[in-house]
Design a protein around this motif. Structure first.
Motif, PDB file in Angstrom:
ATOM      1  N   LEU A 213       0.840  -1.189   0.000  1.00 41.97           N
ATOM      2  CA  LEU A 213       0.000   0.000   0.000  1.00 41.97           C
ATOM      3  C   LEU A 213       0.883   1.250   0.000  1.00 41.97           C
ATOM      4  O   LEU A 213       2.053   1.199   0.370  1.00 41.97           O
ATOM      5  CB  LEU A 213      -0.909   0.010   1.230  1.00 41.97           C
ATOM      6  N   ALA A 214       0.307   2.356  -0.420  1.00 44.70           N
ATOM      7  CA  ALA A 214       1.057   3.621  -0.432  1.00 44.70           C
ATOM      8  C   ALA A 214       0.105   4.772  -0.136  1.00 44.70           C
ATOM      9  O   ALA A 214      -1.030   4.802  -0.633  1.00 44.70           O
ATOM     10  CB  ALA A 214       1.741   3.829  -1.776  1.00 44.70           C
ATOM     11  N   TYR A 215       0.583   5.713   0.642  1.00 48.27           N
ATOM     12  CA  TYR A 215      -0.245   6.848   1.053  1.00 48.27           C
ATOM     13  C   TYR A 215      -0.412   7.871  -0.059  1.00 48.27           C
ATOM     14  O   TYR A 215      -1.481   8.448  -0.233  1.00 48.27           O
ATOM     15  CB  TYR A 215       0.368   7.511   2.291  1.00 48.27           C
ATOM     16  N   ASP A 216       0.658   8.101  -0.830  1.00 54.57           N
ATOM     17  CA  ASP A 216       0.633   9.214  -1.785  1.00 54.57           C
ATOM     18  C   ASP A 216       1.040   8.789  -3.193  1.00 54.57           C
ATOM     19  O   ASP A 216       1.583   9.574  -3.963  1.00 54.57           O
ATOM     20  CB  ASP A 216       1.549  10.338  -1.305  1.00 54.57           C
ATOM     21  N   GLY A 218      -0.346   7.561  -6.753  1.00 56.51           N
ATOM     22  CA  GLY A 218      -1.595   7.518  -7.497  1.00 56.51           C
ATOM     23  C   GLY A 218      -1.888   6.196  -8.164  1.00 56.51           C
ATOM     24  O   GLY A 218      -2.994   5.988  -8.671  1.00 56.51           O
ATOM     25  N   PHE A 219      -0.909   5.279  -8.194  1.00 52.57           N
ATOM     26  CA  PHE A 219      -1.113   3.997  -8.862  1.00 52.57           C
ATOM     27  C   PHE A 219      -1.267   2.833  -7.889  1.00 52.57           C
ATOM     28  O   PHE A 219      -1.593   1.731  -8.306  1.00 52.57           O
ATOM     29  CB  PHE A 219       0.050   3.717  -9.822  1.00 52.57           C
ATOM     30  N   ARG A 220      -1.020   3.033  -6.606  1.00 48.44           N
ATOM     31  CA  ARG A 220      -1.148   1.955  -5.637  1.00 48.44           C
ATOM     32  C   ARG A 220      -2.367   2.181  -4.750  1.00 48.44           C
ATOM     33  O   ARG A 220      -2.817   3.321  -4.556  1.00 48.44           O
ATOM     34  CB  ARG A 220       0.103   1.845  -4.764  1.00 48.44           C
ATOM     35  N   CYS A 221      -2.887   1.077  -4.228  1.00 44.55           N
ATOM     36  CA  CYS A 221      -3.987   1.192  -3.282  1.00 44.55           C
ATOM     37  C   CYS A 221      -3.489   1.835  -1.995  1.00 44.55           C
ATOM     38  O   CYS A 221      -2.352   1.620  -1.569  1.00 44.55           O
ATOM     39  CB  CYS A 221      -4.569  -0.185  -2.990  1.00 44.55           C
ATOM     40  N   ARG A 222      -4.370   2.586  -1.373  1.00 45.58           N
ATOM     41  CA  ARG A 222      -4.005   3.272  -0.142  1.00 45.58           C
ATOM     42  C   ARG A 222      -4.473   2.502   1.091  1.00 45.58           C
ATOM     43  O   ARG A 222      -3.838   2.570   2.150  1.00 45.58           O
ATOM     44  CB  ARG A 222      -4.619   4.673  -0.150  1.00 45.58           C
TER      45      ARG A 222
END
Length: 323
Positions: A213-216, A218-222
Motif C-alpha cells: 500500500l502507499a499513502y501518496d 496515485g497507482f497503488r492502493c491506499r
C-alpha cells in the motif's frame, strides 16, 4: 507532394457515416484498380512509434472493412511490437497502389518520411487527428477523412466499433523480489524469470496487483479495502506472496501461487491451511506446470474452489469472534 488533401464538406455526421467504415473507405480509396494492393499503416508501423490498444483496434477495423470490400491489403507493424510481421522496411513501395494511414495525429517527421518513401503510392488517411492541415505530414496525403481537426465535424474514433474477440481473463500479478531473510533458500529471481515471460505469452489482461500500500502514490492502493476491491474484480491472481494468496482466496478469486523459498516457507504454509492445490515450488517451476494450473484456476472448478475457500475463511473468522 500532392496538392492540399481534399477535406470532406463540413457537416454533422449521419448514422450512415458513423456505422459504415467500409462505405467510407470505398469512397476514400477511389480511384483504384481492381488488383491494386493497399498497405495499412499507422503509428503502430513506426519503429520509434507506439502501439496503443486504440491504434491496434483501428487497424483491425480498417482491415475488416477492406476485407468486406474485397480489397487486397497488408499491414506494416513495428518490429519492436510484432517481431516477424511485415515491416515498413520490407513493404516495398512498388508492391502497393495505395497507402492507408489510420488513427493518431498526422503530425511530425515520421509521417513526412512515410510520404517520401511511398511517393509512388496514392496516400489516404482516415480516423486521424489533423493538427496542422498545412504541415508536410498532413498535406502529403491525397485525401484525409479526419476524426477531428480544423474545419471538420468530429467523427467517432475507429476503435469505437472495431471487431473484438471474446473477453479475456483479467489476471493480477503480485510478486516480491525481497525477503532477504531466507538467504540462500531464495529463488525469487528464478521465479520472476520464469513467470514474467510465461505471462507475456498468455491470453489475459494483466494488472499490477502488488500487495504493498502507499499513502501518496496515485497507482497503488491506499487502504486494504481498496486492495480487496481490486482483487475481487480479478479472474485470477498470479503471486509468490503470502498475502497475495490469502487475500485472493478471501475475495473468492483463484490464486496461482508459487513459493519462492527453496523447500517451502510461508506461502506453502498458508496454502496448506487453506487446502489450496494451485501451489508450485519455485525451485521446480516450469511453464508446463504453470499452464496446467492456469487452466484449472480459470475453469469453473477452480472458480468454485476459490469461492468455497472464501466461505471457509470468513466462517472461521466469524467463529473466532464468538465469545
Amino acid at each position: 507532394m500532392p496538392e492540399k488533401p481534399e477535406q470532406p464538406e463540413k457537416k454533422e455526421p449521419t448514422d450512415e457515416m458513423r456505422s459504415s467504415l467500409a462505405a467510407r473507405l470505398d469512397d476514400l480509396l477511389r480511384p483504384r484498380s481492381p488488383t491494386g494492393r493497399v498497405l495499412v499503416t499507422g503509428w503502430f508501423s513506426f519503429l520509434d512509434g507506439e502501439v496503443t490498444a486504440g491504434d491496434a483496434l483501428a487497424q483491425r477495423a480498417a482491415s475488416s472493412a477492406l476485407d468486406r470490400l474485397g480489397i487486397a491489403h497488408d499491414t506494416a507493424w513495428s518490429p519492436a511490437f510484432a517481431p516477424g510481421a511485415l515491416t515498413l522496411e520490407a513493404a516495398l513501395p512498388a508492391a502497393y497502389e495505395q497507402l492507408l494511414f489510420v488513427c493518431g495525429p498526422v503530425h511530425g517527421e515520421q509521417l513526412a518520411a512515410l510520404h517520401r518513401r511511398y511517393a509512388s503510392c496514392r496516400r489516404v488517411a482516415v480516423g486521424v487527428s489533423v493538427v496542422d492541415p498545412d504541415s508536410p505530414a498532413a498535406s502529403g496525403f491525397h485525401r484525409i477523412e479526419p476524426r477531428d481537426g480544423p474545419g471538420s465535424a468530429p467523427l467517432p474514433d475507429l476503435a469505437a466499433a472495431a471487431p473484438v474477440m471474446p473477453a479475456t481473463p483479467v489476471v493480477g500479478v503480485a510478486l516480491t523480489y525481497g525477503q532477504g531473510e531466507y538467504g540462500e533458500r531464495r529463488t525469487h529471481d528464478r521465479v520472476a524469470g520464469v513467470l514474467l515471460p510465461w505471462l507475456a505469452g498468455k491470453d489475459g489482461a494483466r494488472v499490477d496487483a502488488d500487495t504493498r500500500l502507499a499513502y501518496d502514490d496515485g497507482f497503488r492502493c491506499r487502504t486494504p479495502d481498496q486492495y480487496l476491491s481490486l482483487v475481487g474484480r480479478l479472474d485470477l491472481l498470479v503471486t509468490d506472496r503470502l498475502h497475495g494468496l490469502v487475500l485472493a482466496l478471501r475475495a473468492g478469486v483463484p490464486a496461482l501461487a508459487v513459493d519462492p523459498v527453496r523447500g517451502g516457507a510461508k506461502v506453502s504454509a498458508q496454502a496448506k491451511v487453506a487446502r489450496w492445490p494451485a501451489l508450485l515450488p519455485g525451485e521446480e517451476l516450469t511453464t508446463g506446470l504453470l499452464d496446467r494450473w492456469w487452466h484449472w484456476c480459470l475453469s469453473p472448478a477452480g472458480a468454485a474452489a476459490a469461492r468455497r475457500r472464501r466461505s471457509r475463511l470468513l466462517a472461521g473468522a466469524e467463529a473466532a469472534e464468538d465469545p
